[in-house]
Scaffold this motif. Sequence first.
Motif, PDB file in Angstrom:
ATOM      1  N   ARG A 106       9.105 -25.269  94.196  1.00  0.00           N
ATOM      2  CA  ARG A 106       8.528 -24.285  93.275  1.00  0.00           C
ATOM      3  C   ARG A 106       9.641 -23.487  92.633  1.00  0.00           C
ATOM      4  N   SER A 107       9.459 -23.180  91.347  1.00  0.00           N
ATOM      5  CA  SER A 107      10.507 -22.478  90.615  1.00  0.00           C
ATOM      6  C   SER A 107      10.699 -21.048  91.111  1.00  0.00           C
ATOM      7  N   ASP A 108       9.636 -20.425  91.623  1.00  0.00           N
ATOM      8  CA  ASP A 108       9.761 -19.059  92.138  1.00  0.00           C
ATOM      9  C   ASP A 108      10.245 -19.111  93.589  1.00  0.00           C
ATOM     10  N   PRO A 109      11.410 -18.513  93.891  1.00  0.00           N
ATOM     11  CA  PRO A 109      11.917 -18.549  95.264  1.00  0.00           C
ATOM     12  C   PRO A 109      10.910 -17.923  96.236  1.00  0.00           C
ATOM     13  N   ALA A 110      10.774 -18.531  97.376  1.00  0.00           N
ATOM     14  CA  ALA A 110       9.842 -18.009  98.380  1.00  0.00           C
ATOM     15  C   ALA A 110      10.395 -16.736  99.017  1.00  0.00           C
ATOM     16  N   ARG A 111       9.545 -15.728  99.134  1.00  0.00           N
ATOM     17  CA  ARG A 111       9.921 -14.492  99.805  1.00  0.00           C
ATOM     18  C   ARG A 111       9.627 -14.630 101.297  1.00  0.00           C
ATOM     19  N   PRO A 112      10.282 -13.822 102.130  1.00  0.00           N
ATOM     20  CA  PRO A 112       9.989 -13.877 103.566  1.00  0.00           C
ATOM     21  C   PRO A 112       8.503 -13.728 103.871  1.00  0.00           C
ATOM     22  N   SER A 113       7.815 -12.877 103.097  1.00  0.00           N
ATOM     23  CA  SER A 113       6.380 -12.690 103.329  1.00  0.00           C
ATOM     24  C   SER A 113       5.597 -13.955 102.985  1.00  0.00           C
ATOM     25  N   ASP A 114       6.079 -14.707 101.978  1.00  0.00           N
ATOM     26  CA  ASP A 114       5.413 -15.965 101.629  1.00  0.00           C
ATOM     27  C   ASP A 114       5.504 -16.969 102.774  1.00  0.00           C
ATOM     28  N   ILE A 115       6.680 -17.030 103.386  1.00  0.00           N
ATOM     29  CA  ILE A 115       6.882 -17.962 104.498  1.00  0.00           C
ATOM     30  C   ILE A 115       6.007 -17.570 105.676  1.00  0.00           C
ATOM     31  N   LEU A 116       5.939 -16.270 105.973  1.00  0.00           N
ATOM     32  CA  LEU A 116       5.103 -15.811 107.084  1.00  0.00           C
ATOM     33  C   LEU A 116       3.629 -16.104 106.807  1.00  0.00           C
ATOM     34  N   THR A 117       3.231 -15.992 105.547  1.00  0.00           N
ATOM     35  CA  THR A 117       1.841 -16.303 105.193  1.00  0.00           C
ATOM     36  C   THR A 117       1.534 -17.767 105.456  1.00  0.00           C
ATOM     37  N   ARG A 118       2.469 -18.636 105.126  1.00  0.00           N
ATOM     38  CA  ARG A 118       2.260 -20.063 105.372  1.00  0.00           C
ATOM     39  C   ARG A 118       2.234 -20.373 106.861  1.00  0.00           C
ATOM     40  N   VAL A 119       3.084 -19.686 107.611  1.00  0.00           N
ATOM     41  CA  VAL A 119       3.070 -19.878 109.070  1.00  0.00           C
ATOM     42  C   VAL A 119       1.717 -19.464 109.628  1.00  0.00           C
ATOM     43  N   GLN A 120       1.196 -18.345 109.134  1.00  0.00           N
ATOM     44  CA  GLN A 120      -0.092 -17.869 109.610  1.00  0.00           C
ATOM     45  C   GLN A 120      -1.207 -18.851 109.260  1.00  0.00           C
ATOM     46  N   SER A 121      -1.092 -19.515 108.102  1.00  0.00           N
ATOM     47  CA  SER A 121      -2.116 -20.484 107.722  1.00  0.00           C
ATOM     48  C   SER A 121      -2.110 -21.673 108.676  1.00  0.00           C
ATOM     49  N   VAL A 122      -0.933 -22.037 109.181  1.00  0.00           N
ATOM     50  CA  VAL A 122      -0.841 -23.122 110.165  1.00  0.00           C
ATOM     51  C   VAL A 122      -1.534 -22.715 111.453  1.00  0.00           C
ATOM     52  N   ILE A 123      -1.268 -21.488 111.885  1.00  0.00           N
ATOM     53  CA  ILE A 123      -1.877 -20.995 113.121  1.00  0.00           C
ATOM     54  C   ILE A 123      -3.395 -20.910 112.977  1.00  0.00           C
ATOM     55  N   SER A 124      -3.855 -20.427 111.830  1.00  0.00           N
ATOM     56  CA  SER A 124      -5.301 -20.317 111.596  1.00  0.00           C
ATOM     57  C   SER A 124      -5.962 -21.687 111.583  1.00  0.00           C
ATOM     58  N   ALA A 125      -5.292 -22.656 110.952  1.00  0.00           N
ATOM     59  CA  ALA A 125      -5.839 -24.014 110.906  1.00  0.00           C
ATOM     60  C   ALA A 125      -5.946 -24.595 112.309  1.00  0.00           C
ATOM     61  N   LYS A 126      -4.950 -24.321 113.148  1.00  0.00           N
ATOM     62  CA  LYS A 126      -4.980 -24.815 114.520  1.00  0.00           C
ATOM     63  C   LYS A 126      -6.125 -24.187 115.298  1.00  0.00           C
ATOM     64  N   ALA A 127      -6.341 -22.889 115.111  1.00  0.00           N
ATOM     65  CA  ALA A 127      -7.435 -22.208 115.810  1.00  0.00           C
ATOM     66  C   ALA A 127      -8.785 -22.769 115.367  1.00  0.00           C
TER      67      ALA A 127
END
Length: 257
Positions: free
Chosen positions: A165-186
Motif C-alpha cells: 500500500r502506498s500509505d505507510p502503515a502506522r503502529p496503530s494500523d499494525i496493532l489493529t490487524r493483529v487484533q483482527s487475527v485474534i478476533s478471527a481466532k476467537a
Amino acid sequence: MSRLQHVTDAFVGVTETFGASVDPLVLADRLVGHCVRLTGAGSAGVMMVTARGRLRTVAVSDERADVLEMFQLQTGEGPCVDCWTTGAPVGAPDLPGHADRWPRFAVLAAEAGFRGAYAVPVMVHDQQVGALNLLVKPPGTLAADDLRLVSALSGVAATAMMQWRSDPARPSDILTRVQSVISAKASLETALGMLAAGGGITIAEAARTLRDYGLRNGVRPAEAAQSLLGRTLGLDTVLAAAPERPGPGPAHSGPAG
C-alpha cells in the motif's frame, strides 16, 4: 552466514511491505539480487505482465541482464517469453544447443558470457503474472533445488507486491490487524464449539468439517465461522459436509458349540 540463514533473509526481505522505504520495485530488485546470491546464476531479471497482456521488465540484477531482457521483449524470442507463453518453466543449460529455438538470443547471451538460461513462471496464487529469467555462466547448469527455491521466492515476492500500500502503515494500523487475527481466532473457536455440540463430534472433527465445507463452497473458514455466529449459516448445512463416522461393528457371537 549459513545457506539457511541466507534463504531466510531472502524470504523476509521480499515480503517486507510495511517499511517506509519499500515499494514494489524495491521488492523486485531484492528478488533478483537474492536469486543471484542464492543460486549459480550470474544474472537475473524479472518481467511482469501489463493490463494489456504485454510483458515489461521490472527489475534486473545488472546491465547484461537488462540488455538480454530488452532483446527478448523486442524480438519475442528467449526463455522468459517462452515461459510466459507456455506457463511452464524453461531450461536451456546449453544455449548453443538451442540455436534453432532462439537463434539471435543464443548468440547475444553467449557474447555476454552466458552458457545457459532458465525461466520460471511468477505466480500469485494460481495466476501467472510474469516470468523470472536466470542467466548462467559456464558450465550453464542450475540445480533443481535452486529452481524450486527461486520459483517459491518469486511467488511470495509477487504476492507481497500485490499487497503493498502506498500509505505507510502506522503502529496503530499494525496493532489493529493483529487484533483482527485474534478476533478471527476467537470467532473460529466459538463456531467449532457450536459444531461439536450440535453434531456430537470432537473439536478436531468440527475443524475438519468446517474446512471441508469451506473447500466445497469456496468459503474461508473464518468467514464460515462468522456466518455461523451470525445465524446466516445453519449448523446442519455445515455438518452435512462431515464424512460419515463409522458405526459400531457387528456384534460377535460366541464360538459355535
